[in-house]
Enzyme design. Structure first.
Site, PDB file in Angstrom:
ATOM      1  CE  LYS A 102      -1.477   2.809   2.957  1.00 16.67           C
ATOM      2  NZ  LYS A 102      -1.408   4.063   2.129  1.00 16.67           N
TER       3      LYS A 102
ATOM      4  CD  GLU B 180      12.654   4.701   8.693  1.00 16.04           C
ATOM      5  OE1 GLU B 180      12.829   5.529   9.630  1.00 16.04           O
ATOM      6  OE2 GLU B 180      12.358   5.024   7.544  1.00 16.04           O
TER       7      GLU B 180
ATOM      8  CB  CYS C 148      12.602   9.838   8.758  1.00 11.02           C
ATOM      9  SG  CYS C 148      13.397   8.548   7.781  1.00 11.02           S
TER      10      CYS C 148
ATOM     11  CD  GLU D  73      10.029  13.387  11.468  1.00  7.82           C
ATOM     12  OE1 GLU D  73      10.949  12.860  10.814  1.00  7.82           O
ATOM     13  OE2 GLU D  73       8.996  12.782  11.805  1.00  7.82           O
TER      14      GLU D  73
END
Length: 479
Positions: free
Chosen positions: A174, A249, A282, A382
């Site tokens: 997906k 992750e 990231c 973040e």
């Protein structure tokens, strides 16, 4: 405009069952560039059933044959590189030159590395000389749901598909609904490479829909997810009822420790790394910690470098940064920049609003904050945009304390010409990866983090192992 309304299930393109349409938006123009269909539970069930049916045959296929198909995929991937670059540039805003080199290049890098790692991997071996009748067999986990993000699409798709394929898992992919076009091209490549029907399946959808259905599906044995920590928590909770393996992750808030003996290009290198992919990485070095004696000059250099970062449409050739992916992300970044100002950080470059000359498109000014502290929102959350936060420190101990004072633990960076100090930092920093003086990780080095940055490792042998179960056999008799 690229349009494809089909899903790839059981080796064929099929019509979705009562799916709803989703517009894919070009972030450079804010205009729709494609229409895809978001799947339903029936589509998820069909894809999982196809993967489940194909599993016994694929697991029994000798590793050498599985590896050969991945090597065939590498050839096809190279031939479709421009198609992939154009798709990613269009849908998620990577400048076309960067899409051709870094975005496409990341995928080919991983697909080439997996066969190399797999050929040396021991899927079946004796326990040891002390136990001649004991054997260790590593076999596929089973049906793997692969849920990938929009920011580095082919990087994440290939890291998961390449490892799952050589391990003997069957798959349901997906991709992000924000960047699905490259994944559809990838499905065509898997088909052309000759993977058996049902080994690889693709269903488009969003996280609350297809993502939730896959992570809770009783016939899915494993979820491999890359994305936000918030989504990772939701997936883990949903998967818990079926006790499936979950590989995560997640995000990061990387610290880049610049000591007073760092090389003269260290600050420039850190700023440019932060701005790459418009900050949508990231592992971005978003907190630059600088030793007090060189701090003022480092701030000046960061301002100079940020001022030279140019901005432009993702479809234009050249070395510039493009837009961020969508309106939601743009608004979040603007709010966090304003929060940085309100909390007292010193804005030395960039700021809120679109860059000069842009009245449309999700463009963000390359932004640098100085004189921040690690308790400010911009140092803890973040941001996922081209925003750098600079924090001074005095001693090694203080630098380590600041760097580790975060819920994340993905990548940290160290800039020093003192080898002993570099090695000390590598051992003390709580992150899954530590990169020194601009040195990139080698082929096969694992990608992944600690704490809220996740629990899996991707790439090389480590990535293959995540898709395998370990079986201990006693009483083995040589044939």
């Amino acid at each position: 405009m690229i349009e494809k309304r089909d899903f790839y299930i059981n080796g064929a393109w099929v019509t979705p069952a009562q799916a709803r349409d989703h517009l894919v938006v070009n972030p450079s123009t804010e205009e729709p560039c494609a229409v895809i269909s978001l799947g339903t539970q029936a589509d998820t069930d069909a894809a999982v059933a196809a993967a489940r049916a194909a599993l016994p045959g694929w697991m029994a296929t000798p590793p050498a044959e599985r590896i050969a198909l991945v090597e065939k995929l590498v050839e096809i991937y190279q031939s479709r590189g421009e198609d992939l670059a154009q798709a990613m540039s269009l849908e998620m805003g990577a400048p076309i030159d960067m899409a051709r080199t870094q975005q496409v290049g990341a995928g080919i890098w991983h697909l080439r590395n997996f066969p190399h790692a797999a050929k040396a991997f021991q899927f079946d071996h004796p326990l040891g000389d002390h136990a001649p009748n004991d054997r260790i067999i590593r076999e596929a986990v089973g049906v793997a749901a692969l849920i990938t993000p929009w920011n580095w699409p082919m990087n994440q798709v290939t890291l998961k598909v390449g490892a799952a394929a050589v391990a003997g898992c069957t798959m349901v992919l997906k991709p992000s609904e924000e960047s699905p076009l490259n994944a559809m091209i990838f499905a065509e490549m898997m088909d052309e490479a000759g993977f058996p029907p049902g080994v690889f399946n693709l269903v488009n959808g969003d996280g609350p829909g297809i993502g939730t259905q896959l992570s809770g599906h009783p016939d899915v044995d494993m979820v491999s997810f890359t994305g936000s920590a918030r989504a990772g928590v939701a997936i883990s909770k949903n998967a818990a009822d079926t006790l499936k393996k979950v590989h995560l992750e997640l995000g990061g808030k990387g610290a880049n420790l610049v000591f007073d003996d760092a090389d003269e290009k260290a600050v420039k290198r850190g700023v440019l790394h932060m701005m790459n992919n418009t900050g949508q990485s990231c592992n971005a070095p978003s907190r630059m910690l600088v030793q007090r004696g060189v701090y003022d000059r480092a701030v000046e250099t960061a301002v100079e470098v940020a001022a030279k970062v140019t901005i432009g449409s993702a479809q234009d050739e050249g070395r510039h940064i493009g837009p961020v992916v969508n309106q939601v992300q743009w608004s979040k970044i603007q709010d966090l920049i304003q929060t940085g100002i309100d909390e007292g950080a010193r804005l030395v470059a960039g700021g809120t609003g679109r860059p000069d000359g842009f009245n449309k498109g999700f463009y963000v000014k390359p932004t640098v904050f100085a004189d921040a502290n690690n308790q400010m929102t911009i140092a803890r959350e973040e941001i996922f945009g081209p925003v750098l936060t600079m924090i001074p420190f005095d001693t090694e101990e203080e630098a380590v304390e600041i760097a580790n004072d975060t819920p994340y633990g993905l990548t940290n960076y160290v800039q020093t010409t003192d080898p002993a100090r570099a090695n000390r930092m590598a051992r003390l920093l709580r992150a899954g990866m530590v990169e020194m003086n601009g040195q990139s990780r080698a082929a096969g080095s694992p990608f992944g983090g600690m704490k809220m940055s996740g629990n899996g490792r991707e790439g090389g042998v480590f990535g293959i192992e995540d898709f395998l179960e370990v079986k201990a056999v006693s009483g083995w008799t040589a044939e």
